[in-house]
Design a protein around this motif. Structure first.
Motif, short mmCIF file in Angstrom:
data_model
loop_
_atom_site.label_atom_id
_atom_site.label_comp_id
_atom_site.label_asym_id
_atom_site.label_seq_id
_atom_site.Cartn_x
_atom_site.Cartn_y
_atom_site.Cartn_z
N LEU A 17 0.83 -1.21 0.00
CA LEU A 17 0.00 0.00 0.00
C LEU A 17 0.86 1.25 0.00
O LEU A 17 0.60 2.20 -0.75
N ALA A 18 1.89 1.24 0.86
CA ALA A 18 2.75 2.41 0.93
C ALA A 18 3.41 2.66 -0.42
O ALA A 18 3.51 3.80 -0.89
N ALA A 20 2.22 1.81 -3.34
CA ALA A 20 1.21 2.32 -4.27
C ALA A 20 0.96 3.81 -4.03
O ALA A 20 0.84 4.59 -4.98
N GLY A 21 0.90 4.20 -2.75
CA GLY A 21 0.70 5.61 -2.43
C GLY A 21 1.85 6.45 -2.95
O GLY A 21 1.65 7.52 -3.51
N TYR B 103 -4.86 7.58 1.90
CA TYR B 103 -4.67 6.81 0.67
C TYR B 103 -5.72 7.19 -0.37
O TYR B 103 -5.43 7.30 -1.56
N PHE B 107 -4.84 8.40 -4.05
CA PHE B 107 -5.19 7.56 -5.20
C PHE B 107 -6.12 8.26 -6.18
O PHE B 107 -6.27 7.82 -7.31
#
Lengths: 275, 288
Positions: A17-18, A20-21, B103, B107
């Protein structure tokens, strides 16, 4: 819920996740940094994080006539198209939401199906038409074409927004002697205002970002900012990269201003679904 | 009670009339042009009826463009859904509410960017010598050159990655919001049955979200048709014709190379017929 002990699976998940962020914003941040660099700091095999910042690229961009004209064209074309979309799309959406008739489903499908049309299929004939009536490469031609986009998108998104207004509020106004039109103006519009703002912002972002139609419908006078930016790049390596990066930043700023409105819109859509 | 009012007529009829005119005039005119032999350079034209269409079916570059478009559609839709569901589930599982909000904001950023901007950002990043995205490769291999945008085998995927960067991350936010709307009881029940985390999602939550996920995929299929900006800026359809989609080929036939407006319009008409039929059919299925 019972607490979970720390497990490697969760750590890996958090790391993904990190990452992707990071990937979501880093390319943009890097572009913004490059906009502040001299060419020698960009054309390096090892990316440079430490450099002497310069405002030369940004002031060059803001001093170019072509960029300023593009900015003006974009603002006028998108602003007008959104206003037309609001004026025509909101009332129509309200009528579909509150006065259901047997065509309601067909109307909604028709509005959505406008989105299926390939942009080339619209742009080629429109170019020929505008050439024939002498409006090719003018802002009015662009505004009319964009209105098709804004009206349909605003209408599509505003129908659920109006349906989300509690019926009882409107019924109470009717009992108080309001007519159908005042109920729309004074009750439905203000109550749905927040969701509607999201829909309108979305339609603005959509036409601001539009490229293909603007490319085909303009040759010199009516070029919008995306076209001007893409032309800068076609001069290849003759244009310093910093200037290109600065133009990308300028082009990207207006849509990002709506980040807050749009994420609020997203939240309100899903909160509605939950209840 | 609502009394009979003129409101639906006055509110609906003008808007629908304008939408009809604005959409039908170009659509019908596209068909008219496709049956002629107009060129940008010459003012005159004659009716050639279906010969443009006949030419298309033996035009190998057109057939290549059809294949590239189909590949583009499949690659971007599948990759977007995989990224969206993957990241959505991960956020749902391991991110605390405050982190989720952060997030979600991050995103949404890529999808708001103009496609032209996104294309530039990544065109710089993919530069073989100075790009930030190719830097790790240069670092590991000690300076070998990797140029994803100018190799026929990788160009389409490199451009598609930008599309997935924009839409996959955005849809991850929507998948998360969808998961949050689910009632907690079935998940709790599965947990009591000692189901593993991935099993809960594969067999409980995602099947419950089947309908909205299919709608989401439908939206992405429509948006994937708008690939032109990315391809125009990043590769211009190249190397060769490796990333030449239908709209790119129609554009270059009509405007860059030969100014054959009628030929380009014939292509656009075929695209229009194919997409309208496909999406009308799919939409009816989704609604049913």
């Amino acid at each position: 819920m019972r607490p979970y002990p720390i497990r490697p699976g969760r750590l890996i998940a958090k790391a993904i996740l990190a990452l992707a962020g990071f990937l979501a914003v880093f390319p943009l941040v890097w572009t913004a940094l490059n906009a502040l660099k001299n060419n020698v700091d960009i054309i390096t095999r090892v990316p440079r994080l430490v450099f002497t910042p310069t405002l030369a690229n940004i002031s060059y961009i803001l001093g170019r006539d072509s960029v300023l004209t593009g900015l003006y064209n974009s603002v006028v074309a998108c602003g007008s198209a959104v206003l037309i979309g609001v004026a025509l799309g909101l009332p129509a959406a309200y009528a579909v939401a509150r006065y259901p008739n047997r065509f309601a489903g067909d109307i909604q499908f028709f509005v959505l199906s406008l989105r299926f049309l390939p942009p080339v299929a619209v742009a080629i004939p429109l170019m020929v038409i505008w050439l024939q009536v002498g409006l090719y490469d003018t802002l009015p031609a662009l505004i009319v074409t964009y209105s098709l986009l804004t009206i349909s998108v605003i209408m599509w998104l505003a129908i659920p927004a109006f349906q989300g207004v509690p019926k009882e509020v409107e019924e109470a106004a009717f009992v108080d002697g309001y007519g159908a039109y005042p109920v729309f103006w004074r009750i439905a519009l203000p109550v749905a205002a927040r969701s509607l703002a999201g829909a309108i912002a979305f339609s603005f972002v959509l036409v601001w970002n539009e490229f293909l139609i603007a490319l085909m419908l303009s040759s010199s006078n009516a070029k919008t900012l995306p076209i001007v930016a893409s032309e800068l790049s076609q001069q290849g390596m003759n244009v310093p990269w910093g200037i290109l990066n600065a133009s990308v930043v300028l082009l990207s700023l207006p849509p990002l201003l709506f980040l807050g409105v749009l994420s609020g819109f997203l939240n309100s859509v899903f909160r509605q679904k939950k209840t | 009670m609502r009394r009979r009012s003129s409101l639906p007529v006055t509110f609906l009829v003008p808007t629908l009339a304008i939408l009809l005119v604005l959409s039908m005039v170009p659509t019908l005119y596209a068909i008219v042009i496709a049956l002629q032999n107009r060129e940008l350079s010459a003012p005159g034209y004659t009716w050639v009826w279906f010969s443009n269409f006949a030419d298309l079916f033996v035009d190998r570059r057109f057939l290549n463009a059809v294949w590239v478009s189909v590949k583009w559609e499949i690659v971007t839709v599948v990759a977007t859904m995989v990224v969206a569901i993957g990241l959505g589930v991960l956020m749902f599982e391991v991110a605390a509410p405050r982190l989720r909000n952060i997030y979600c904001l991050l995103f949404i950023i890529p999808v708001l960017l103009p496609r032209v901007s996104a294309a530039f950002v990544w065109k710089f990043a993919y530069h073989p010598l100075y790009g930030i995205a190719t830097y790790p490769y240069r670092l590991i291999t000690g300076g070998l050159i990797f140029d994803p945008l100018s190799k026929a085998s990788t160009a389409l995927f490199a451009v598609a990655s930008v599309d997935v960067w924009q839409w996959g991350l955005f849809f991850a936010v929507i998948v998360l919001k969808l998961l949050e709307t689910l009632p907690p009881q079935p998940i709790e029940a599965a947990r009591l049955d000692h189901a593993k985390r991935w099993q809960i999602h594969a067999y409980v939550t995602l099947p419950m979200l089947k309908a909205p996920l299919i709608s989401l995929m439908f939206v992405k299929m429509i948006e994937s048709l708008r690939s032109f900006d990315l391809i125009y800026v990043m590769t211009r359809g190249g190397p060769g014709v490796a990333t030449e989609t239908l709209d790119m080929y129609a554009f270059s036939q009509g405007f860059i190379e030969s100014g054959k407006v009628s030929y380009a319009s014939a292509m656009a008409v075929l695209m229009m017929i194919a997409t309208v039929i496909t999406f009308t059919f799919l939409w009816k299925r989704v609604q049913a």
